[in-house]
Design a protein around this motif. Structure first.
Motif, PDB file in Angstrom:
ATOM      1  N   LYS A  88     -13.028   2.894 -29.554  1.00 10.01           N
ATOM      2  CA  LYS A  88     -12.459   2.587 -29.239  1.00 10.01           C
ATOM      3  C   LYS A  88     -11.084   2.547 -29.262  1.00 10.01           C
ATOM      4  O   LYS A  88      -9.755   2.593 -28.490  1.00 10.01           O
ATOM      5  N   LYS A  91      -9.577   5.733 -28.109  1.00  9.97           N
ATOM      6  CA  LYS A  91      -9.828   5.893 -26.573  1.00  9.97           C
ATOM      7  C   LYS A  91      -8.226   5.031 -26.164  1.00  9.97           C
ATOM      8  O   LYS A  91      -7.454   5.662 -25.641  1.00  9.97           O
ATOM      9  N   ASP A  92      -7.799   4.182 -26.812  1.00 11.36           N
ATOM     10  CA  ASP A  92      -6.823   3.328 -26.585  1.00 11.36           C
ATOM     11  C   ASP A  92      -5.571   3.426 -26.822  1.00 11.36           C
ATOM     12  O   ASP A  92      -4.393   3.241 -27.139  1.00 11.36           O
TER      13      ASP A  92
END
Length: 207
Positions: A88, A91-92
């Motif tokens: 995550k 991804k962010d």
């Protein structure tokens, strides 16, 4: 007296039966504890290490997957939530500009979806070892696809930086090149034009 004996015997039999049931309940599934070997994830090629050395979360996810090369289903599930958090972050977080493109982002999203599935099956009590191992394979394959794409992007940029002629002359469809590629080619062509102009100026001065 006979009835008392039968009552005691019945209590003993029921007690033994309950203990046997409890033993069966806490008995671990053998297949869930067996270590399974998984294919290594495809790496970023050594020639491109410098291009990703500052990409913190890519390196952390890559390092984390090392422990998944040989892991039991139980261990894979116990590490799934931590892996999900790392992916995550990948991804962010901000990515190096040359990799913040649709083709790379799409593969990161696919990896995140596979990791979510791995984390979700930790809640399924009746999950089979084969299902966990299969999901681990899918997750590692998704990360391999990211590294493979990174290699492709960098190889393409390197090729474009080395070309000496217009893309029209080598059959490339410029309408299908991504933004990074177009900028790389435009910059290279401008550099070539400046070099040519400087050479022309030098020739005229000597004349």
């Amino acid at each position: 007296m006979k009835y008392i004996y039968l009552l005691v015997l019945s209590v003993f039999v029921v007690s033994c039966g309950n203990k046997q049931e409890n033993k069966e309940e806490i008995k671990p599934k053998p297949l869930m504890t067996l270590v399974q070997s998984h294919a290594k994830t495809a790496p970023v090629l050594p020639t491109f290490y410098d291009e990703v050395k500052d990409w913190k979360y890519l390196k952390e996810v890559d390092s984390f997957f090392v422990k998944y090369q040989k892991i039991s289903p139980n261990e894979a599930l116990s590490n799934a939530v931590e892996l999900k958090d790392l992916v995550k972050s990948l991804k962010d977080s901000l990515k190096p500009k040359k990799f913040d493109i649709p083709s790379v982002n799409a593969r990161i999203n696919i990896l995140y979806n596979e990791v979510l599935r791995l984390a979700d099956i930790t809640e399924i009590s009746a999950i089979e070892a084969a299902e966990v191992n299969n999901q681990v394979d899918k997750t590692m394959s998704a990360f391999s696809d990211i590294n493979t794409k990174i290699n492709t992007v960098l190889a393409k940029i390197r090729f474009e930086n080395e070309i000496d002629i217009d893309v029209d002359f080598i059959g490339l469809d410029s309408t299908r090149l991504d933004t990074v590629s177009k900028k790389s080619i435009d910059l290279r062509m401008k550099e070539k034009l400046i070099e040519k102009n400087n050479l022309d100026k030098g020739s005229r001065k000597r004349q």
